[in-house]
Design a protein around this motif. Sequence first.
Motif, PDB file in Angstrom:
ATOM      1  N   ARG A 203       0.845  -1.192   0.000  1.00  0.00           N
ATOM      2  CA  ARG A 203       0.000   0.000   0.000  1.00  0.00           C
ATOM      3  C   ARG A 203       0.879   1.242   0.000  1.00  0.00           C
ATOM      4  O   ARG A 203       0.598   2.217  -0.698  1.00  0.00           O
ATOM      5  N   GLY A 204       1.991   1.177   0.779  1.00  0.00           N
ATOM      6  CA  GLY A 204       2.923   2.288   0.795  1.00  0.00           C
ATOM      7  C   GLY A 204       3.487   2.561  -0.590  1.00  0.00           C
ATOM      8  O   GLY A 204       3.619   3.712  -1.006  1.00  0.00           O
ATOM      9  N   GLU A 205       3.824   1.475  -1.319  1.00  0.00           N
ATOM     10  CA  GLU A 205       4.337   1.645  -2.684  1.00  0.00           C
ATOM     11  C   GLU A 205       3.290   2.309  -3.584  1.00  0.00           C
ATOM     12  O   GLU A 205       3.596   3.230  -4.342  1.00  0.00           O
ATOM     13  N   ARG A 206       2.048   1.815  -3.494  1.00  0.00           N
ATOM     14  CA  ARG A 206       0.990   2.391  -4.345  1.00  0.00           C
ATOM     15  C   ARG A 206       0.736   3.854  -4.007  1.00  0.00           C
ATOM     16  O   ARG A 206       0.581   4.691  -4.903  1.00  0.00           O
ATOM     17  N   VAL A 207       0.732   4.152  -2.686  1.00  0.00           N
ATOM     18  CA  VAL A 207       0.509   5.539  -2.263  1.00  0.00           C
ATOM     19  C   VAL A 207       1.617   6.417  -2.827  1.00  0.00           C
ATOM     20  O   VAL A 207       1.364   7.512  -3.340  1.00  0.00           O
ATOM     21  N   HIS A 208       2.865   5.906  -2.752  1.00  0.00           N
ATOM     22  CA  HIS A 208       3.988   6.691  -3.258  1.00  0.00           C
ATOM     23  C   HIS A 208       3.844   6.965  -4.750  1.00  0.00           C
ATOM     24  O   HIS A 208       4.018   8.100  -5.213  1.00  0.00           O
ATOM     25  N   LEU A 209       3.479   5.909  -5.519  1.00  0.00           N
ATOM     26  CA  LEU A 209       3.312   6.113  -6.971  1.00  0.00           C
ATOM     27  C   LEU A 209       2.171   7.086  -7.249  1.00  0.00           C
ATOM     28  O   LEU A 209       2.275   7.960  -8.116  1.00  0.00           O
ATOM     29  N   ALA A 210       1.070   6.935  -6.501  1.00  0.00           N
ATOM     30  CA  ALA A 210      -0.064   7.837  -6.703  1.00  0.00           C
ATOM     31  C   ALA A 210       0.331   9.271  -6.398  1.00  0.00           C
ATOM     32  O   ALA A 210      -0.098  10.209  -7.087  1.00  0.00           O
TER      33      ALA A 210
ATOM     34  N   ASP B  36      15.509   5.752   0.010  1.00  0.00           N
ATOM     35  CA  ASP B  36      15.583   6.949  -0.850  1.00  0.00           C
ATOM     36  C   ASP B  36      14.309   7.784  -0.852  1.00  0.00           C
ATOM     37  O   ASP B  36      13.707   7.972   0.195  1.00  0.00           O
ATOM     38  N   ASP B  37      13.860   8.238  -2.028  1.00  0.00           N
ATOM     39  CA  ASP B  37      12.770   9.221  -2.027  1.00  0.00           C
ATOM     40  C   ASP B  37      11.432   8.623  -1.611  1.00  0.00           C
ATOM     41  O   ASP B  37      10.464   9.329  -1.413  1.00  0.00           O
ATOM     42  N   ARG B  38      11.405   7.273  -1.501  1.00  0.00           N
ATOM     43  CA  ARG B  38      10.128   6.667  -1.130  1.00  0.00           C
ATOM     44  C   ARG B  38       9.988   6.554   0.385  1.00  0.00           C
ATOM     45  O   ARG B  38       9.074   5.934   0.872  1.00  0.00           O
ATOM     46  N   THR B  39      10.960   7.170   1.110  1.00  0.00           N
ATOM     47  CA  THR B  39      11.009   6.960   2.554  1.00  0.00           C
ATOM     48  C   THR B  39       9.674   7.209   3.236  1.00  0.00           C
ATOM     49  O   THR B  39       9.149   6.341   3.922  1.00  0.00           O
ATOM     50  N   ALA B  40       9.120   8.431   3.047  1.00  0.00           N
ATOM     51  CA  ALA B  40       7.983   8.836   3.882  1.00  0.00           C
ATOM     52  C   ALA B  40       6.780   7.903   3.753  1.00  0.00           C
ATOM     53  O   ALA B  40       6.314   7.371   4.753  1.00  0.00           O
ATOM     54  N   PRO B  41       6.265   7.670   2.536  1.00  0.00           N
ATOM     55  CA  PRO B  41       5.069   6.819   2.493  1.00  0.00           C
ATOM     56  C   PRO B  41       5.317   5.404   2.997  1.00  0.00           C
ATOM     57  O   PRO B  41       4.498   4.861   3.732  1.00  0.00           O
TER      58      PRO B  41
END
Lengths: 227, 229
Positions: A203-210, B36-41
């Motif tokens: 979910r974190g990955e999807r949120v990041h992409l969104a 890296d830049d994906r840290t926060a989510p």
Amino acid sequence: MGAGHGHRLFFHGHGPIHRAPAHVKVLALLGFMLVVVATPRQAYGVFAVEALVLLAVIVVSRVPLRYLLPRMVIELPFAVFAVLMPFISHGPRTDVLGVSVSEPGLVAGIALLVKGSIGVLAALTLASTTEPQDLLRGLQRLRMPELVVQIMGFMIRYLDVVTAELGRMMTALRSRGCDPRSPRHWPVLARSLGALFIRSYERGERVHLAMLSRGYDGKLPQLEKTS
Amino acid sequence: MHVPDGFLDAPTSVATGVVAAAAVAVALRAARHELDDRTAPRAGLVATFVFAAQMINFPVGAGTSGHLMGGALAAVLAGPWTAVLCLAVVLLVQALLMADGGITALGTNITLIGIVTVAVGWAVFVLLRRVLPKRLEMVAPAAAAGALASVPVAALLFTGLFAIGGNAPVDLAAVATAMFGWHTVIGIGEAVITGLVVASVVATRPDLVHGARPLIAERELVTRKVVPS
């Protein structure tokens, strides 16, 4: 999600404490509790004044005490320790209601109970009068590192999503005869937690992409006051 | 089971607050290399997961129950620096929004639960990973051993803090023995659950387990010629 929904401890209201800026409330809580913790353990007059100050703030906040008091059970484990203190401490003995207890232990136990209770009640007052989004803005104003504020923002935002997901998993397990508390069923419980981790991470990955597709560049613009 | 206000005196609380702030500052820099830049989510969702996992209680005997601390678990799954950040944020949210753990004891709680359990859990895990055979099946037992060690060490450190800044005339040797014994039992529960959780993630998504990455990198792609039947 977002502003307006509050969280589990939030008590909807429009009193002056609700309206006060969050960073002021956090600093006030921290300062107040440092004073309480630094109070000598036998200064009962000072404890009374501190408790009165806290009660005055609660009265002004218009959050009913019958809302706050049941939620103080969170300190129960340490209250038990405080009650045990007179019995497990050494030093000169004294009689209380016909039971021989350690005198310094009694003093320490009472101080621990008083300080802990004031702390929990004060923290509940902050939690019941502050919206999570306001708290995040307040922490931002207090120069909390941007990354910590963002991680906290995501945690608050997805707290109910993930805990509800866990709740549904537990319901599904129980309806199939599994008792998640029993060590016999730990393998099943652990697989569920593993699945929960994978779902949360993805979910974190999807949120990041969104967010990337909406122009996220490492900063959250909506944390600024928008009203 | 977080330390409340007033359990330790003000100087000790402030000192652990400084330690916690410094460690979080170091973790903030280092976590960027892990995510890296994906840290926060992602760290936010891992923090949410740790919070949810902490909600599960398990019985430790005598009618009481303990719950997962999750330091070693988070370290193996997400990497040690991210784990420090996640646990610090979880404790911050619990102190400010859930009245769980005193605000003056926040530094103590972050130091004990956020830093010590992660550091001990990760150190034991890395040591075992180096010693044990380089196979994916060894990740879960190593994680369990890290979890087992992390809980009593945190309890002993708490006893040490209690000796410096505790507000009670209690026999310290007795406290240390009781804390160590009790938390070894809790540590066994923590170890079993950590090992099982890590094993289940390794079985399905080994690429998500930070502690398994060096082992995955060593695996070579094997191609075999299919013999027509």
